[in-house]
Design a protein around this motif. Structure first.
Motif, PDB file in Angstrom:
ATOM      1  N   LEU A  16      -9.947  22.216  24.994  1.00 11.52           N
ATOM      2  CA  LEU A  16      -9.985  21.560  26.298  1.00 11.52           C
ATOM      3  C   LEU A  16     -10.716  20.230  26.216  1.00 11.52           C
ATOM      4  N   GLY A  17     -11.834  20.222  25.479  1.00 12.08           N
ATOM      5  CA  GLY A  17     -12.587  18.980  25.314  1.00 12.08           C
ATOM      6  C   GLY A  17     -11.770  17.909  24.615  1.00 12.08           C
ATOM      7  N   SER A  18     -11.039  18.298  23.567  1.00 10.24           N
ATOM      8  CA  SER A  18     -10.191  17.337  22.853  1.00 10.24           C
ATOM      9  C   SER A  18      -9.070  16.819  23.739  1.00 10.24           C
ATOM     10  N   THR A  19      -8.485  17.711  24.541  1.00 14.77           N
ATOM     11  CA  THR A  19      -7.414  17.301  25.450  1.00 14.77           C
ATOM     12  C   THR A  19      -7.928  16.316  26.493  1.00 14.77           C
ATOM     13  N   LEU A  20      -9.078  16.608  27.083  1.00 17.66           N
ATOM     14  CA  LEU A  20      -9.667  15.701  28.072  1.00 17.66           C
ATOM     15  C   LEU A  20      -9.993  14.351  27.449  1.00 17.66           C
ATOM     16  N   TYR A  21     -10.515  14.374  26.238  1.00 17.97           N
ATOM     17  CA  TYR A  21     -10.831  13.130  25.518  1.00 17.97           C
ATOM     18  C   TYR A  21      -9.581  12.282  25.331  1.00 17.97           C
ATOM     19  N   MET A  22      -8.495  12.915  24.878  1.00 16.07           N
ATOM     20  CA  MET A  22      -7.243  12.192  24.656  1.00 16.07           C
ATOM     21  C   MET A  22      -6.664  11.664  25.962  1.00 16.07           C
ATOM     22  N   VAL A  23      -6.666  12.506  26.993  1.00 16.68           N
ATOM     23  CA  VAL A  23      -6.042  12.127  28.270  1.00 16.68           C
ATOM     24  C   VAL A  23      -6.830  11.023  28.965  1.00 16.68           C
ATOM     25  N   ILE A  24      -8.145  11.171  29.043  1.00 18.47           N
ATOM     26  CA  ILE A  24      -8.970  10.163  29.718  1.00 18.47           C
ATOM     27  C   ILE A  24      -8.927   8.840  28.955  1.00 18.47           C
ATOM     28  N   LEU A 153      -1.723   6.985  39.252  1.00 16.21           N
ATOM     29  CA  LEU A 153      -2.700   7.332  38.219  1.00 16.21           C
ATOM     30  C   LEU A 153      -2.675   8.829  37.939  1.00 16.21           C
ATOM     31  N   SER A 154      -2.539   9.631  38.993  1.00 14.45           N
ATOM     32  CA  SER A 154      -2.467  11.084  38.806  1.00 14.45           C
ATOM     33  C   SER A 154      -1.199  11.472  38.051  1.00 14.45           C
ATOM     34  N   ILE A 155      -0.072  10.808  38.368  1.00  8.31           N
ATOM     35  CA  ILE A 155       1.181  11.075  37.659  1.00  8.31           C
ATOM     36  C   ILE A 155       1.031  10.739  36.177  1.00  8.31           C
ATOM     37  N   THR A 156       0.383   9.619  35.891  1.00  4.55           N
ATOM     38  CA  THR A 156       0.173   9.204  34.506  1.00  4.55           C
ATOM     39  C   THR A 156      -0.689  10.207  33.755  1.00  4.55           C
ATOM     40  N   ALA A 157      -1.797  10.619  34.367  1.00  2.00           N
ATOM     41  CA  ALA A 157      -2.705  11.569  33.713  1.00  2.00           C
ATOM     42  C   ALA A 157      -2.005  12.900  33.429  1.00  2.00           C
ATOM     43  N   ILE A 158      -1.217  13.371  34.397  1.00  2.00           N
ATOM     44  CA  ILE A 158      -0.500  14.636  34.212  1.00  2.00           C
ATOM     45  C   ILE A 158       0.558  14.500  33.118  1.00  2.00           C
ATOM     46  N   THR A 159       1.243  13.357  33.104  1.00  2.00           N
ATOM     47  CA  THR A 159       2.233  13.109  32.052  1.00  2.00           C
ATOM     48  C   THR A 159       1.573  13.094  30.678  1.00  2.00           C
ATOM     49  N   LEU A 160       0.393  12.492  30.597  1.00  2.00           N
ATOM     50  CA  LEU A 160      -0.319  12.409  29.323  1.00  2.00           C
ATOM     51  C   LEU A 160      -0.845  13.765  28.868  1.00  2.00           C
ATOM     52  N   ILE A 161      -1.079  14.680  29.800  1.00  2.00           N
ATOM     53  CA  ILE A 161      -1.444  16.042  29.401  1.00  2.00           C
ATOM     54  C   ILE A 161      -0.288  16.661  28.620  1.00  2.00           C
ATOM     55  N   GLY A 162       0.929  16.455  29.133  1.00  2.00           N
ATOM     56  CA  GLY A 162       2.105  16.947  28.424  1.00  2.00           C
ATOM     57  C   GLY A 162       2.302  16.260  27.087  1.00  2.00           C
ATOM     58  N   TYR A 163       2.093  14.939  27.054  1.00  2.00           N
ATOM     59  CA  TYR A 163       2.206  14.198  25.803  1.00  2.00           C
ATOM     60  C   TYR A 163       1.172  14.673  24.782  1.00  2.00           C
ATOM     61  N   THR A 169       1.418  19.107  17.950  1.00  2.00           N
ATOM     62  CA  THR A 169       2.324  19.604  16.920  1.00  2.00           C
ATOM     63  C   THR A 169       2.193  18.831  15.612  1.00  2.00           C
ATOM     64  N   VAL A 170       1.596  17.650  15.663  1.00  2.00           N
ATOM     65  CA  VAL A 170       1.430  16.844  14.441  1.00  2.00           C
ATOM     66  C   VAL A 170      -0.048  16.644  14.111  1.00  2.00           C
ATOM     67  N   GLY A 171      -0.879  17.600  14.514  1.00  2.00           N
ATOM     68  CA  GLY A 171      -2.279  17.588  14.097  1.00  2.00           C
ATOM     69  C   GLY A 171      -3.227  16.788  14.949  1.00  2.00           C
ATOM     70  N   ALA A 172      -2.861  16.570  16.232  1.00  2.00           N
ATOM     71  CA  ALA A 172      -3.743  15.796  17.103  1.00  2.00           C
ATOM     72  C   ALA A 172      -4.905  16.613  17.643  1.00  2.00           C
ATOM     73  N   GLY A 173      -4.802  17.921  17.577  1.00  2.00           N
ATOM     74  CA  GLY A 173      -5.834  18.761  18.168  1.00  2.00           C
ATOM     75  C   GLY A 173      -5.562  19.012  19.630  1.00  2.00           C
ATOM     76  N   GLY A 174      -6.536  19.590  20.327  1.00  2.00           N
ATOM     77  CA  GLY A 174      -6.364  19.858  21.751  1.00  2.00           C
ATOM     78  C   GLY A 174      -5.680  21.183  22.018  1.00  2.00           C
ATOM     79  N   LEU A 175      -5.374  21.427  23.279  1.00  2.00           N
ATOM     80  CA  LEU A 175      -4.783  22.698  23.691  1.00  2.00           C
ATOM     81  C   LEU A 175      -3.386  22.889  23.112  1.00  2.00           C
ATOM     82  N   GLY A 176      -2.634  21.801  22.970  1.00  2.00           N
ATOM     83  CA  GLY A 176      -1.309  21.912  22.381  1.00  2.00           C
ATOM     84  C   GLY A 176      -1.361  22.421  20.950  1.00  2.00           C
TER      85      GLY A 176
END
Length: 223
Positions: A16-24, A153-163, A169-176
Protein backbone atom coordinates in the motif's frame (compact mmCIF):
# COMPACT_ATOMS: atom_id res chain seq x y z
CA UNK A 1 -1.45 -18.72 12.31
CA UNK A 2 -0.72 -15.44 14.11
CA UNK A 3 2.69 -15.18 12.42
CA UNK A 4 1.02 -15.72 9.06
CA UNK A 5 -1.50 -12.94 9.73
CA UNK A 6 1.22 -10.54 10.86
CA UNK A 7 3.33 -11.38 7.82
CA UNK A 8 0.37 -10.75 5.49
CA UNK A 9 -0.32 -7.45 7.23
CA UNK A 10 3.28 -6.30 6.75
CA UNK A 11 3.26 -7.32 3.09
CA UNK A 12 0.00 -5.49 2.39
CA UNK A 13 1.07 -2.35 4.27
CA UNK A 14 4.35 -2.26 2.38
CA UNK A 15 2.50 -2.72 -0.90
CA UNK A 16 0.00 0.00 0.00
CA UNK A 17 2.84 2.37 0.85
CA UNK A 18 4.54 1.70 -2.49
CA UNK A 19 1.27 2.20 -4.36
CA UNK A 20 0.59 5.51 -2.61
CA UNK A 21 4.15 6.64 -3.32
CA UNK A 22 3.78 5.85 -7.03
CA UNK A 23 0.31 7.37 -7.35
CA UNK A 24 1.01 10.59 -5.43
CA UNK A 25 4.40 11.15 -7.06
CA UNK A 26 3.21 10.47 -10.60
CA UNK A 27 0.01 12.51 -10.15
CA UNK A 28 1.95 15.57 -9.04
CA UNK A 29 4.49 15.28 -11.85
CA UNK A 30 1.78 14.53 -14.42
CA UNK A 31 0.08 17.81 -13.50
CA UNK A 32 3.37 19.70 -13.68
CA UNK A 33 3.46 18.66 -17.35
CA UNK A 34 -0.21 18.21 -18.18
CA UNK A 35 -1.64 21.38 -16.63
CA UNK A 36 0.37 23.88 -18.73
CA UNK A 37 -0.08 21.61 -21.76
CA UNK A 38 -3.85 21.65 -21.27
CA UNK A 39 -3.82 25.44 -20.88
CA UNK A 40 -1.86 25.74 -24.12
CA UNK A 41 -4.32 23.45 -25.92
CA UNK A 42 -7.19 25.67 -24.83
CA UNK A 43 -5.62 29.09 -25.32
CA UNK A 44 -4.09 28.33 -28.75
CA UNK A 45 -7.30 26.84 -30.18
CA UNK A 46 -9.44 28.74 -32.66
CA UNK A 47 -10.93 31.75 -30.89
CA UNK A 48 -8.61 31.31 -27.89
CA UNK A 49 -6.95 34.21 -26.11
CA UNK A 50 -3.63 33.27 -27.76
CA UNK A 51 -4.82 31.64 -30.99
CA UNK A 52 -2.08 29.68 -32.74
CA UNK A 53 -3.56 26.92 -34.87
CA UNK A 54 -0.27 25.33 -36.08
CA UNK A 55 0.97 24.99 -32.49
CA UNK A 56 -2.44 23.74 -31.38
CA UNK A 57 -2.45 21.02 -34.04
CA UNK A 58 1.06 19.86 -33.08
CA UNK A 59 0.16 19.74 -29.39
CA UNK A 60 -3.07 17.93 -30.21
CA UNK A 61 -1.20 15.26 -32.18
CA UNK A 62 1.35 14.80 -29.38
CA UNK A 63 -1.41 14.38 -26.80
CA UNK A 64 -3.46 12.02 -28.97
CA UNK A 65 -0.46 9.82 -29.74
CA UNK A 66 0.51 9.71 -26.06
CA UNK A 67 -3.02 8.68 -25.06
CA UNK A 68 -3.28 5.98 -27.72
CA UNK A 69 -0.37 3.82 -26.50
CA UNK A 70 -1.47 1.00 -24.15
CA UNK A 71 0.22 1.52 -20.80
CA UNK A 72 1.67 -1.98 -20.49
CA UNK A 73 3.42 -1.48 -23.86
CA UNK A 74 4.55 2.00 -22.83
CA UNK A 75 6.27 0.63 -19.72
CA UNK A 76 8.36 -1.76 -21.79
CA UNK A 77 9.11 0.77 -24.54
CA UNK A 78 10.32 3.32 -21.98
CA UNK A 79 12.72 0.98 -20.14
CA UNK A 80 15.87 2.64 -21.62
CA UNK A 81 14.50 6.11 -20.82
CA UNK A 82 13.46 4.97 -17.34
CA UNK A 83 16.99 3.70 -16.67
CA UNK A 84 18.38 7.03 -17.88
CA UNK A 85 16.11 9.08 -15.60
CA UNK A 86 15.77 6.87 -12.51
CA UNK A 87 18.99 4.85 -12.77
CA UNK A 88 17.05 1.58 -12.79
CA UNK A 89 14.06 -0.02 -14.51
CA UNK A 90 12.32 -1.73 -11.57
CA UNK A 91 10.89 -0.52 -8.28
CA UNK A 92 8.36 2.19 -7.34
CA UNK A 93 10.64 5.13 -8.20
CA UNK A 94 11.38 3.75 -11.66
CA UNK A 95 7.67 3.11 -12.23
CA UNK A 96 6.90 6.81 -11.77
CA UNK A 97 8.63 7.60 -15.08
CA UNK A 98 6.23 5.65 -17.36
CA UNK A 99 3.31 6.57 -15.11
CA UNK A 100 4.00 10.27 -15.71
CA UNK A 101 4.60 9.83 -19.43
CA UNK A 102 1.41 7.81 -19.77
CA UNK A 103 -0.82 10.10 -17.72
CA UNK A 104 0.40 13.59 -18.68
CA UNK A 105 -1.46 13.58 -22.05
CA UNK A 106 -4.58 12.36 -20.24
CA UNK A 107 -4.25 15.21 -17.75
CA UNK A 108 -3.82 17.72 -20.58
CA UNK A 109 -7.16 16.70 -22.11
CA UNK A 110 -8.90 16.82 -18.73
CA UNK A 111 -7.56 20.33 -18.12
CA UNK A 112 -8.58 21.45 -21.60
CA UNK A 113 -12.13 20.14 -21.07
CA UNK A 114 -12.35 21.85 -17.68
CA UNK A 115 -11.32 25.18 -19.19
CA UNK A 116 -13.90 24.79 -21.95
CA UNK A 117 -16.60 24.84 -19.27
CA UNK A 118 -15.73 28.43 -18.32
CA UNK A 119 -18.27 30.96 -19.59
CA UNK A 120 -16.71 32.93 -22.44
CA UNK A 121 -18.57 36.01 -21.19
CA UNK A 122 -16.40 36.03 -18.07
CA UNK A 123 -13.26 35.90 -20.23
CA UNK A 124 -14.51 38.74 -22.44
CA UNK A 125 -15.35 40.83 -19.37
CA UNK A 126 -11.82 40.33 -18.03
CA UNK A 127 -10.35 41.36 -21.39
CA UNK A 128 -12.51 44.52 -21.42
CA UNK A 129 -11.22 45.38 -17.95
CA UNK A 130 -7.64 45.25 -19.26
CA UNK A 131 -6.55 41.96 -17.71
CA UNK A 132 -3.38 40.47 -19.17
CA UNK A 133 -3.32 36.98 -20.68
CA UNK A 134 -1.53 35.65 -17.61
CA UNK A 135 -4.17 37.17 -15.32
CA UNK A 136 -6.96 35.71 -17.44
CA UNK A 137 -5.37 32.25 -17.33
CA UNK A 138 -4.60 32.32 -13.62
CA UNK A 139 -7.57 34.18 -12.16
CA UNK A 140 -10.36 33.55 -14.67
CA UNK A 141 -9.73 30.26 -16.46
CA UNK A 142 -8.07 28.29 -13.66
CA UNK A 143 -10.05 30.07 -10.93
CA UNK A 144 -13.46 29.47 -12.49
CA UNK A 145 -12.69 25.89 -13.50
CA UNK A 146 -11.18 24.86 -10.15
CA UNK A 147 -14.03 22.52 -9.09
CA UNK A 148 -13.85 20.73 -12.44
CA UNK A 149 -10.05 20.55 -12.21
CA UNK A 150 -10.30 18.93 -8.78
CA UNK A 151 -12.74 16.34 -10.11
CA UNK A 152 -10.30 15.71 -12.94
CA UNK A 153 -7.55 15.26 -10.38
CA UNK A 154 -9.54 12.47 -8.72
CA UNK A 155 -10.05 10.77 -12.11
CA UNK A 156 -6.30 10.98 -12.76
CA UNK A 157 -5.37 9.56 -9.35
CA UNK A 158 -7.83 6.67 -9.73
CA UNK A 159 -6.55 5.96 -13.24
CA UNK A 160 -2.98 5.92 -11.93
CA UNK A 161 -3.96 3.39 -9.27
CA UNK A 162 -4.91 1.07 -12.11
CA UNK A 163 -1.73 1.91 -14.01
CA UNK A 164 0.41 1.26 -10.92
CA UNK A 165 -1.22 -2.16 -10.56
CA UNK A 166 -0.24 -2.94 -14.17
CA UNK A 167 3.27 -1.69 -13.47
CA UNK A 168 3.47 -4.34 -10.75
CA UNK A 169 3.62 -6.99 -13.46
CA UNK A 170 7.08 -5.76 -14.48
CA UNK A 171 8.58 -5.39 -11.01
CA UNK A 172 7.33 -1.97 -9.95
CA UNK A 173 6.17 -3.17 -6.56
CA UNK A 174 2.98 -2.06 -4.85
CA UNK A 175 -0.34 -3.84 -4.50
CA UNK A 176 -0.35 -4.95 -8.13
CA UNK A 177 2.95 -6.76 -7.63
CA UNK A 178 1.61 -8.46 -4.50
CA UNK A 179 -1.52 -9.60 -6.35
CA UNK A 180 0.61 -11.11 -9.11
CA UNK A 181 3.23 -12.76 -6.88
CA UNK A 182 0.91 -14.20 -4.24
CA UNK A 183 -2.51 -14.36 -5.84
CA UNK A 184 -1.46 -15.59 -9.29
CA UNK A 185 1.86 -17.42 -8.99
CA UNK A 186 1.34 -18.89 -5.50
CA UNK A 187 -2.44 -19.39 -5.65
CA UNK A 188 -2.98 -17.56 -2.35
CA UNK A 189 -6.51 -16.36 -3.01
CA UNK A 190 -6.86 -14.59 0.34
CA UNK A 191 -3.94 -12.29 -0.53
CA UNK A 192 -5.56 -11.45 -3.85
CA UNK A 193 -8.86 -10.65 -2.11
CA UNK A 194 -7.22 -8.41 0.50
CA UNK A 195 -5.32 -6.61 -2.27
CA UNK A 196 -8.52 -5.97 -4.21
CA UNK A 197 -10.22 -4.77 -1.03
CA UNK A 198 -7.44 -2.26 -0.33
CA UNK A 199 -7.59 -0.95 -3.90
CA UNK A 200 -11.37 -0.53 -3.72
CA UNK A 201 -11.12 1.32 -0.39
CA UNK A 202 -8.37 3.56 -1.78
CA UNK A 203 -10.42 4.43 -4.87
CA UNK A 204 -13.54 5.17 -2.79
CA UNK A 205 -11.59 7.44 -0.42
CA UNK A 206 -10.09 9.42 -3.29
CA UNK A 207 -13.47 9.75 -5.00
CA UNK A 208 -15.14 10.92 -1.78
CA UNK A 209 -12.45 13.39 -0.67
CA UNK A 210 -11.98 15.08 -4.03
CA UNK A 211 -15.70 15.06 -4.79
CA UNK A 212 -16.47 16.63 -1.40
CA UNK A 213 -13.79 19.29 -1.90
CA UNK A 214 -15.00 20.13 -5.40
CA UNK A 215 -18.61 20.46 -4.23
CA UNK A 216 -17.62 22.72 -1.35
CA UNK A 217 -15.82 25.24 -3.56
CA UNK A 218 -18.25 25.05 -6.50
CA UNK A 219 -20.10 28.38 -6.67
CA UNK A 220 -23.15 26.69 -8.17
CA UNK A 221 -23.69 24.76 -4.92
CA UNK A 222 -23.71 27.89 -2.75
CA UNK A 223 -27.06 29.16 -1.61
Amino acid sequence: MLDSILSLKEILLEGLGSTLYMVIGSTLLAYVIGLPLGVLLYTTAKGGIHENLPLNRVLGWVVNIGRSIPFIILIIALIPFTRLVAGKAIGPTAAIVPLVVGSAPFVARLVEQSLQEVDTGVIEAAECMGATRFQIILQVLLGESLPSLIRGLSITAITLIGYSAMAGTVGAGGLGDIAIRYGYYRYQTEVMLFTILLLVILVCLIQFLFGFTANRIDKRNRS
